[in-house]
Design a protein around this motif. Structure first.
Motif, PDB file in Angstrom:
ATOM      1  N   ILE A   1       0.846  -1.211   0.000  1.00 54.47           N
ATOM      2  CA  ILE A   1       0.000   0.000   0.000  1.00 54.47           C
ATOM      3  C   ILE A   1       0.877   1.255   0.000  1.00 54.47           C
ATOM      4  O   ILE A   1       0.624   2.205  -0.731  1.00 54.47           O
ATOM      5  CB  ILE A   1      -0.982  -0.040   1.187  1.00 54.47           C
ATOM      6  N   PHE A   2       1.933   1.247   0.824  1.00 53.05           N
ATOM      7  CA  PHE A   2       2.875   2.371   0.821  1.00 53.05           C
ATOM      8  C   PHE A   2       3.533   2.506  -0.558  1.00 53.05           C
ATOM      9  O   PHE A   2       3.648   3.593  -1.108  1.00 53.05           O
ATOM     10  CB  PHE A   2       3.987   2.151   1.862  1.00 53.05           C
ATOM     11  N   GLN A   3       3.990   1.374  -1.084  1.00 57.81           N
ATOM     12  CA  GLN A   3       4.805   1.402  -2.302  1.00 57.81           C
ATOM     13  C   GLN A   3       4.007   1.757  -3.556  1.00 57.81           C
ATOM     14  O   GLN A   3       4.444   2.579  -4.353  1.00 57.81           O
ATOM     15  CB  GLN A   3       5.478   0.040  -2.491  1.00 57.81           C
ATOM     16  N   TYR A   4       2.836   1.132  -3.714  1.00 57.18           N
ATOM     17  CA  TYR A   4       2.115   1.328  -4.973  1.00 57.18           C
ATOM     18  C   TYR A   4       1.045   2.413  -4.890  1.00 57.18           C
ATOM     19  O   TYR A   4       0.808   3.117  -5.858  1.00 57.18           O
ATOM     20  CB  TYR A   4       1.492   0.009  -5.434  1.00 57.18           C
ATOM     21  N   LEU A   5       0.360   2.517  -3.756  1.00 56.93           N
ATOM     22  CA  LEU A   5      -0.667   3.560  -3.644  1.00 56.93           C
ATOM     23  C   LEU A   5      -0.092   4.865  -3.117  1.00 56.93           C
ATOM     24  O   LEU A   5      -0.748   5.900  -3.183  1.00 56.93           O
ATOM     25  CB  LEU A   5      -1.806   3.103  -2.728  1.00 56.93           C
ATOM     26  N   LYS A   6       1.131   4.828  -2.573  1.00 51.00           N
ATOM     27  CA  LYS A   6       1.758   6.005  -1.947  1.00 51.00           C
ATOM     28  C   LYS A   6       0.896   6.529  -0.794  1.00 51.00           C
ATOM     29  O   LYS A   6       0.802   7.734  -0.555  1.00 51.00           O
ATOM     30  CB  LYS A   6       1.988   7.141  -2.954  1.00 51.00           C
TER      31      LYS A   6
ATOM     32  N   GLY B   1       0.461  27.113  -3.004  1.00 56.92           N
ATOM     33  CA  GLY B   1       0.519  25.787  -3.621  1.00 56.92           C
ATOM     34  C   GLY B   1       1.891  25.170  -3.436  1.00 56.92           C
ATOM     35  O   GLY B   1       2.905  25.871  -3.470  1.00 56.92           O
ATOM     36  N   VAL B   2       1.921  23.865  -3.196  1.00 56.62           N
ATOM     37  CA  VAL B   2       3.179  23.143  -2.987  1.00 56.62           C
ATOM     38  C   VAL B   2       3.133  21.879  -3.849  1.00 56.62           C
ATOM     39  O   VAL B   2       2.161  21.131  -3.789  1.00 56.62           O
ATOM     40  CB  VAL B   2       3.336  22.766  -1.493  1.00 56.62           C
ATOM     41  N   ILE B   3       4.162  21.675  -4.631  1.00 60.21           N
ATOM     42  CA  ILE B   3       4.168  20.489  -5.496  1.00 60.21           C
ATOM     43  C   ILE B   3       4.893  19.327  -4.808  1.00 60.21           C
ATOM     44  O   ILE B   3       6.080  19.418  -4.504  1.00 60.21           O
ATOM     45  CB  ILE B   3       4.800  20.803  -6.870  1.00 60.21           C
ATOM     46  N   LEU B   4       4.109  18.273  -4.507  1.00 60.06           N
ATOM     47  CA  LEU B   4       4.702  17.040  -3.974  1.00 60.06           C
ATOM     48  C   LEU B   4       5.134  16.239  -5.199  1.00 60.06           C
ATOM     49  O   LEU B   4       4.338  15.531  -5.795  1.00 60.06           O
ATOM     50  CB  LEU B   4       3.664  16.242  -3.186  1.00 60.06           C
ATOM     51  N   CYS B   5       6.416  16.359  -5.554  1.00 65.81           N
ATOM     52  CA  CYS B   5       6.788  15.922  -6.902  1.00 65.81           C
ATOM     53  C   CYS B   5       6.948  14.430  -7.089  1.00 65.81           C
ATOM     54  O   CYS B   5       6.841  13.945  -8.210  1.00 65.81           O
ATOM     55  CB  CYS B   5       8.030  16.671  -7.369  1.00 65.81           C
ATOM     56  N   GLY B   6       7.187  13.658  -6.012  1.00 63.25           N
ATOM     57  CA  GLY B   6       7.350  12.228  -6.210  1.00 63.25           C
ATOM     58  C   GLY B   6       7.245  11.422  -4.928  1.00 63.25           C
ATOM     59  O   GLY B   6       7.422  11.953  -3.825  1.00 63.25           O
ATOM     60  N   GLY B   7       6.972  10.131  -5.080  1.00 66.09           N
ATOM     61  CA  GLY B   7       6.762   9.273  -3.911  1.00 66.09           C
ATOM     62  C   GLY B   7       7.564   7.983  -3.958  1.00 66.09           C
ATOM     63  O   GLY B   7       7.254   7.034  -3.239  1.00 66.09           O
ATOM     64  N   ASN B   8       8.610   7.939  -4.793  1.00 68.20           N
ATOM     65  CA  ASN B   8       9.348   6.683  -4.937  1.00 68.20           C
ATOM     66  C   ASN B   8      10.497   6.588  -3.945  1.00 68.20           C
ATOM     67  O   ASN B   8      11.654   6.826  -4.270  1.00 68.20           O
ATOM     68  CB  ASN B   8       9.845   6.550  -6.377  1.00 68.20           C
TER      69      ASN B   8
END
Lengths: 317, 317
Positions: free
Chosen positions: A270-275, B302-309
């Motif tokens: 869930i963390f990895q794919y759904l963020k 506004g704040v851009i959350l640019c990525g979650g990896n």
């Protein structure tokens, strides 16, 4: 407890109207990567994004908003160190009434602070069920506040039912829903909404192996209380409520129990794919679905992500 | 590089139409708890929920979809071990064209697997910039593939610009936008959208102290390359691109640099209150806003959350 007293479709529709301004209509998330891995289409109802970070806001709001005028003034009370405490505190704050929350002395500071942030009064007690209940009785008798049970309460059940109602409305012909079982508030609400608004859609209970009283109660046909629960899913350690059990007994399609390792694995996905951040309890329904995924090939399944209040310093990965 | 060549409003509108089916229109998240703590209203553009988990999907898609017919057949190539590699691989897969990704031998298995999952061919090279570039040249000369630079490319910039365009459209009169600066692709796109579609709204650059080449270049009035970047925000370690710098130089209102500790603190708040997973780079704009929040009392930002990896095994808390 008679099944004829349970919330009706009308009760749930009224609850939905009543709590509309107190809650978020949370979005449904999907992930093509998860669908590929699992081999079916999963629709996640993101109650971790609900106010106070859990579905509990629905039931607490409906209970507060269902109080009679003379009850309102004296406020509400409960014993809880979990999400229900925060939810009741916020619902009371929004209704401008007092809230009294009995918490064990050893409750984490962050949880005490969260409840106080919503303006509730915290009353500490010894860290055992007996002390909690006796302290709560004292508080209620002194203040005249109405006790709002976290799950064994029909207004709470009708409130929790709105999550599955929304999920059913926001998706197209699901083949089933996976919902967690702790005390049974969300589970019984989910079952009722599936009956009333989902064409009697199949609902599957998801429970940690280390707190499997619902599974054992369902098999035995009578309510068996949980002794010494041992699971990472702290939100699901409680025993089934008296009002919740008959609804589950009558309508649940199956109950799937999962180990802590399976819960952590689901949480990671869930963390990895759904963020999305979920607490261990919030990952239990997806863990259960992963366990029996081969029975649902190419089907469309709803999964309730019930909460996201996890201590970041104690993530299990 | 002349400023007259930069993407126009029309280019960005065309990009938006072109990539519509390749990307998600990501939602804007808010949190009343964050607003209370920070003392202003923050609107988070959730590009961590974008396909492949980062805004990079926008620019890569626009670049692929802007190729001429004869280019399409021969496919695309790039060198990257980050989000651009995955984005280009997926954009190529959706367009049914080949993708060649040059990656260092020491790239994490999970990143290599992710790129391969999208059907791209991975070509390994020594782990230094010279080897990457020479290997890429070989690949391009052998295959005839078109090199798609991760940021120093006008089609990529026009694609990245669509994130801020959506943010502006989905909110009401923001007073400014905080956007991260790595190579400058997202930053230059954000600046252009603020000019064209946001009534010349103020845009603030957010950069890690340990990779502050944009800040130093902006102050010096000339592009200074980053040597030995040292920051937890791995997505922002690159130096500003040639096409990106003049746009930033002309339009940026201010650049705020933050320490790794400040980045981690912002990241924790995003996990805790928004229940969203972001990578360290994704938290840099919010960290920058936190640093200067007193200048924006009661404003709408506004704040851009640019990525979650982020590697879940290496979360900094």
């Amino acid at each position: 407890m008679l099944l004829k007293d349970i919330p009706t479709a009308h009760d749930i529709e009224k609850a939905e109207e009543r709590i509309e301004n107190y809650i978020h209509r949370t979005p449904v998330f999907t992930s093509s990567q998860i669908n590929e891995i699992v081999g079916l289409k999963v629709y996640f109802k993101t109650e971790n994004l609900q106010k106070v970070g859990a579905f509990k806001m629905r039931g607490a709001s409906n209970a507060v908003l269902s109080l009679k005028k003379e009850q309102l003034k004296k406020g509400v009370a409960t014993h809880s160190s979990g999400n229900h405490a925060q939810a009741l505190a916020l619902a009371a704050k929004l209704s401008k009434i007092p809230a009294y929350i009995v918490m064990p002395q050893n409750a984490p500071d962050v949880k005490v602070a969260a409840v106080r942030q919503y303006g509730a009064e915290v009353i500490f007690c010894e860290a055992n069920l007996e002390a909690r209940e006796s302290t709560l009785r004292e508080v209620v008798s002194k203040t005249g506040a109405t006790f709002i049970h976290p799950y064994d309460n029909y207004d709470v059940i009708a409130g929790q039912a709105t999550a599955a109602k929304e999920l059913i409305e926001d998706t197209d012909h699901l083949n089933g829903i996976f919902s967690p079982i702790g005390g049974g508030g969300l589970m019984s609400g989910t079952l009722l909404s599936a009956q009333y608004f989902g064409n009697k859609m199949a609902v599957y209970g998801a429970e940690p192996k280390g707190a499997d009283d619902a599974y054992r109660s369902w098999k035995a046909g009578e309510r068996i209380l949980m002794k010494n629960p041992a699971t990472i899913a702290d939100g699901l350690r409680t025993s089934l409520g008296e009002r919740n059990f008959p609804i589950i007994q009558k309508y649940v399609k199956d109950i799937i129990t999962v180990s802590d390792a399976e819960i952590v694995e689901a949480m990671k996905m869930i963390f990895q794919y759904l963020k999305l951040v979920v607490e261990p309890s919030g990952a239990v329904p997806f863990a259960s679905l992963l366990k029996v995924k081969n029975e649902f090939k190419n089907k469309k399944i709803g999964v309730i992500l019930c909460g996201g209040n996890v201590d970041l310093a104690k993530l299990p990965f």
